[in-house]
Design a protein around this motif. Structure first.
Motif, PDB file in Angstrom:
ATOM      1  N   LYS A  24       0.838  -1.347  -0.292  1.00  0.00           N
ATOM      2  CA  LYS A  24       0.039   0.051  -0.174  1.00  0.00           C
ATOM      3  C   LYS A  24       0.720   1.192   0.031  1.00  0.00           C
ATOM      4  CE  LYS A  24      -4.127  -2.224   2.673  1.00  0.00           C
ATOM      5  NZ  LYS A  24      -4.626  -1.903   3.638  1.00  0.00           N
ATOM      6  N   GLU A  25       1.932   1.550   0.471  1.00  0.00           N
ATOM      7  CA  GLU A  25       2.664   2.527   0.112  1.00  0.00           C
ATOM      8  C   GLU A  25       4.046   1.764   0.125  1.00  0.00           C
ATOM      9  OE1 GLU A  25       1.713   3.480   4.168  1.00  0.00           O
ATOM     10  OE2 GLU A  25       2.416   2.012   5.158  1.00  0.00           O
TER      11      GLU A  25
ATOM     12  N   ILE B  84       7.066   8.773   3.173  1.00  0.00           N
ATOM     13  CA  ILE B  84       5.968   7.894   2.829  1.00  0.00           C
ATOM     14  C   ILE B  84       5.699   8.113   1.537  1.00  0.00           C
ATOM     15  CG2 ILE B  84       4.811   5.527   3.294  1.00  0.00           C
ATOM     16  CD1 ILE B  84       5.869   6.309   6.475  1.00  0.00           C
ATOM     17  N   LYS B  85       5.388   7.597   0.246  1.00  0.00           N
ATOM     18  CA  LYS B  85       4.360   7.393  -0.729  1.00  0.00           C
ATOM     19  C   LYS B  85       2.924   6.292  -0.375  1.00  0.00           C
ATOM     20  CE  LYS B  85       5.581   7.606  -5.007  1.00  0.00           C
ATOM     21  NZ  LYS B  85       5.359   7.790  -6.721  1.00  0.00           N
ATOM     22  N   GLU B  86       1.906   6.697   0.010  1.00  0.00           N
ATOM     23  CA  GLU B  86       1.094   6.249  -0.006  1.00  0.00           C
ATOM     24  C   GLU B  86       0.472   5.607  -1.739  1.00  0.00           C
ATOM     25  OE1 GLU B  86      -2.470   7.808   1.977  1.00  0.00           O
ATOM     26  OE2 GLU B  86      -1.229   7.489   3.700  1.00  0.00           O
ATOM     27  N   ARG B  87       0.397   4.491  -2.331  1.00  0.00           N
ATOM     28  CA  ARG B  87       0.241   4.026  -3.703  1.00  0.00           C
ATOM     29  C   ARG B  87      -0.864   4.921  -4.438  1.00  0.00           C
ATOM     30  NH1 ARG B  87       4.148   0.123  -5.218  1.00  0.00           N
ATOM     31  NH2 ARG B  87       5.309  -0.065  -3.156  1.00  0.00           N
ATOM     32  N   ASN B  88      -1.686   4.638  -3.437  1.00  0.00           N
ATOM     33  CA  ASN B  88      -3.369   4.826  -4.532  1.00  0.00           C
ATOM     34  C   ASN B  88      -3.738   6.080  -4.132  1.00  0.00           C
ATOM     35  OD1 ASN B  88      -4.473   2.088  -4.569  1.00  0.00           O
ATOM     36  ND2 ASN B  88      -4.871   2.337  -2.637  1.00  0.00           N
ATOM     37  N   SER B  89      -3.107   6.847  -3.645  1.00  0.00           N
ATOM     38  CA  SER B  89      -2.988   8.916  -3.650  1.00  0.00           C
ATOM     39  C   SER B  89      -2.191   9.267  -4.120  1.00  0.00           C
ATOM     40  CB  SER B  89      -3.784   9.570  -1.445  1.00  0.00           C
ATOM     41  OG  SER B  89      -2.647   8.891  -1.439  1.00  0.00           O
ATOM     42  N   ASN B  90      -0.747   8.093  -3.774  1.00  0.00           N
ATOM     43  CA  ASN B  90       0.027   9.291  -4.618  1.00  0.00           C
ATOM     44  C   ASN B  90       0.852  10.772  -3.012  1.00  0.00           C
ATOM     45  OD1 ASN B  90       1.010   8.559  -6.177  1.00  0.00           O
ATOM     46  ND2 ASN B  90       0.131   9.409  -8.105  1.00  0.00           N
ATOM     47  N   GLN B  91       0.178  10.461  -2.419  1.00  0.00           N
ATOM     48  CA  GLN B  91       0.073  11.224  -0.652  1.00  0.00           C
ATOM     49  C   GLN B  91       1.309  10.982  -0.317  1.00  0.00           C
ATOM     50  OE1 GLN B  91      -2.528  11.312   2.008  1.00  0.00           O
ATOM     51  NE2 GLN B  91      -1.962  12.755   4.074  1.00  0.00           N
TER      52      GLN B  91
END
Length: 744
Positions: free
Chosen positions: A505-506, A680-687
């Protein structure tokens, strides 16, 4: 009464002195205690050659004997071989471990300190029925040979003869060698001759030197000695070798012993032709063992070769060698080569005196069947070594001696040596990209090994003393705390996140800043700009994503093989400061070559070595992986990063590669330390979690620098590798009994 008392006292003193003398002479000039054959001339023979095998005199008869050995170097971490730091206690411990592994022979390349021979005699006195034997090597004036290109020069010949005389004196305990930098010295008074198996003369021969020696001395009379002679077809260099072997025999004959003789050889100067070899110099000249004959030497003479499965390149390219299949039905060029080499030496024994692969992150050559020079963990190393041993035995060779017993940190490799600067400090740190340092079955692990285990737990960090670790004084969203420490091989990082890390997920990033310059922006830093650049970027995600990347304009690989040598494409934009590109960390495994150096065009090849394996380094865990670099468990993420992947050329003196290139060499400079920038970069939101700043620029320079003192002494831990146990099983399956001459 008083006179009688004095007489008694005198007798007691004389008895004590006599006992001491007997003890002294029994130690320094011991009687022959190993069962040996005595010749009509009164000389002792324990081993001899017979047909295509080696034989041992045992139970009053000659019996076939297969040599199962290990090569032993002369160094320890923090030292170069010339310093000869190994103690008597080290040797005694190692001898027991080697024999427990099932090996029966140790090969040493050169004269060791007196304690080696003392320890061997002491050890073997407790093993009367099953001693550990050794093969004594004699080192040539290698540098002078390569520089002068003529083995017949008087100064080279005399230096080699002196080395031979010292070696014979060292083995038989009757020489005092004066101190000389880089050489063994001292009083040799222990006679280890009865435990000698053979003499191994010389080093791997430079083909250009051999060819030029032959050209300069064409037409000279071939050597004919009392014990060894050059055959009619011999070249001048082979005649020179016959002279040196004969000289060794002459000196040993004075000691009342005869042992088998051989000289060091390797695939590069074998007597075979290799049409599939692309490099001219790898097949330009032969040094042929069949061109030397024993004429009066009861112990005999055999051929020996260093044979690795990945070098020279014909092991991959020669189509003829792809026709032989192994037990698994795979095309096996190593097995094919062994068959060809054995067939050439019909009628004489032949031994492989070096073989093996290293357990290193770095790779220097590619071999068939995955038998590369590096890129193996310890289990993989053992499996390949055991396969090679079995093939050597199956093909009817007289013995197989594994390279090597212990890891040696000082070693250099062609594809990393230009990056290890200052080069005289290699022994002070372990560069796991340098495969030559990690051939051993006995691992020489850096200081934190055995204390810290990469397993995603923090309990072992709690055992470190406060001065051995640093908590970074930084508050970053997503991270509760970050700790750092280091040793001679790695930088270690422990991160405790605010929630469990899930690579599906990240992705977790660690930017590394060691000197001014580098990338201040990039795709991995979406919408962010830093006030100071990053030299390296650690990426933790799924199996394919996890790696250390390097800033494109800092990349040693492209700067050397692209800008300087023109062997790989160079993107000029990528070579500019703050290009924003981080590229995979690569090592060359084969240079681009073309005629006249090669028969045909030979392309440049490289491999990525910055990949980070997820796993555990706990040797007690069944899932142990010596090349594991990170692990996550709940909120804890733990990793270790090899120094060179962060740009360090010598961490013991804080030296890193500079962005500057001057002339033909790289430039180095001192680093103040390491800044780590986590996010950290979240995969779904690119946050992006982390990298928060009040303005358009993220202030890298506000964060703490991880510091450590320079070091001049190393801390290391000795432990057998997984490969030791695998080789133990392989050695024990093969008895001392040699196979018959057909190898069937």
């Amino acid at each position: 009464m008083r006179r009688k008392s004095k007489n008694r006292l005198g007798l007691v003193v004389l008895s004590i002195l006599a006992g001491a003398c007997i003890g002294y002479f029994s130690w320094y000039w011991p009687n022959v205690t190993v069962e040996s054959m005595e010749t009509s001339e009164g000389a002792y023979v324990k081993f001899r050659t017979s047909g295509e095998q080696l034989e041992v005199y045992r139970d009053k008869q000659w019996q076939p004997y297969f040599v199962k050995g290990v090569n032993m170097g002369a160094s320890l971490p923090g030292h170069y071989p010339g310093e000869l730091p190994i103690t008597k206690e080290d040797y005694l411990r190692w001898f027991a471990m080697i024999q427990d592994m099932g090996a029966n022979v140790i090969r040493v390349y050169t004269i060791h300190q007196p304690v080696f021979y003392e320890a061997l005699v002491e050890y073997n006195r407790q093993k009367k029925d099953n001693p550990l034997y050794f093969i004594q090597g004699v080192w040539t004036p290698e540098e002078a040979l390569i520089e002068k290109q003529d083995a017949f020069l008087p100064e080279i010949r005399e230096e080699f003869r002196r080395e031979i005389a010292d070696a014979v004196g060292a083995v038989y305990g009757n020489v005092t060698i004066p101190e000389k930098s880089g050489k063994a010295s001292g009083r040799y008074r222990v006679n280890a001759g009865q435990y000698l198996l053979a003499w191994h003369i010389g080093t791997e021969w430079d083909p250009v030197m051999v060819k030029k020696t032959n050209q300069k001395h064409q037409g000279e009379p071939r050597f004919e000695g009392e014990h060894f002679q050059a055959a009619e077809k011999s070249s001048p260099f082979e005649s020179w070798l016959a002279e040196m072997i004969n000289y060794t025999a002459e000196l040993e004959a004075r000691q009342g012993w005869r042992h088998p003789m051989t000289f060091t050889n390797w695939v590069t100067t074998d007597p075979l032709t290799h049409p599939g070899e692309p490099m001219i110099h790898e097949d330009m000249v032969s040094v042929d063992p069949t061109h030397i004959k024993a004429v009066d030497w009861q112990a005999g003479y055999f051929a020996s070769y260093h044979v690795y499965p990945y070098y020279p390149d014909f092991f991959r390219h020669d189509q003829e060698l792809q026709q032989v299949k192994n037990e698994s039905g795979q095309a096996d060029s190593y097995k094919a080569y062994l068959q060809k080499l054995k067939a050439y030496h019909t009628g004489m024994p032949i031994m492989v005196t070096e073989f093996g692969v290293p357990s290193s992150l770095g790779v220097a050559h590619i071999g068939n069947l995955g038998r590369n020079q590096g890129g193996h963990n310890e289990k993989e190393q053992g499996e390949v070594d055991a396969e090679l041993l079995r093939e050597i035995y199956q093909e009817g060779y007289a013995g197989a001696i594994l390279f090597a017993w212990q890891d040696e940190w000082f070693k250099k490799t062609w594809n990393t040596m230009k990056f290890e600067l200052p080069e005289d400090r290699r022994s002070f740190w372990l560069n796991v990209l340098t495969n030559e340092s990690m051939f051993g079955l006995l691992g020489m692990y850096p200081g934190k090994e055995g204390i810290l285990r990469i397993d995603g737990r923090e309990d072992d960090w709690e055992q470190l003393k406060p001065e051995e670790k640093t908590r970074l004084d930084m508050k970053v969203p997503g991270f509760e705390e970050i700790w750092m420490t280091h040793d001679e091989a790695y930088v270690y990082v422990l991160m405790k996140l605010t929630k469990p890390f899930d690579p599906s997920k990240e992705m977790l990033y660690l930017g590394a800043d060691t000197i001014p310059g580098g990338n201040r922006h990039g795709p991995e830093l979406p919408g962010k700009r830093l006030d100071e650049g990053l030299e390296a970027l650690v990426v933790l995600g799924n199996q394919e994503e996890s790696e250390v990347k390097i800033a494109s304009n800092y990349d040693f690989h492209t700067r050397l093989y692209g800008k300087r040598y023109g062997m790989i494409p160079v993107d000029e934009q990528a070579m500019k400061d703050d290009s924003g590109l981080f590229v995979p960390w690569k090592l060359a495994v084969s240079l681009e070559m073309e005629p006249p150096d090669t028969k045909e065009y030979h392309p440049f090849e490289d491999v990525t070595v910055g990949k980070l394996r997820r796993g555990t380094t706990d040797p007690e865990d069944p899932a142990y992986d010596s090349l594991a670099m990170w692990q996550a468990r709940g909120q804890v993420v733990e990793l270790r990063i090899p120094w060179m992947l962060l740009g360090f050329t010598d961490p013991s003196s804080h030296h890193v590669m500079s962005y500057r290139d001057e002339g033909k060499g790289f430039v180095i400079e001192r680093s103040k330390g390491i800044r780590l920038i986590p996010w950290i970069k979240e995969r779904n939101s690119n946050q992006v979690i982390g990298l928060e700043s009040d303005g358009p620029v993220y202030l890298v320079t506000k964060w703490p620098i991880y510091l450590w003192p320079d070091w001049e002494k190393v801390d290391y831990h000795e432990r057998t590798k997984q490969s030791y146990e695998i080789m133990r099983r392989a050695f024990l399956r093969i008895g001392d009994q040699a196979k018959n001459n057909t190898g069937k």
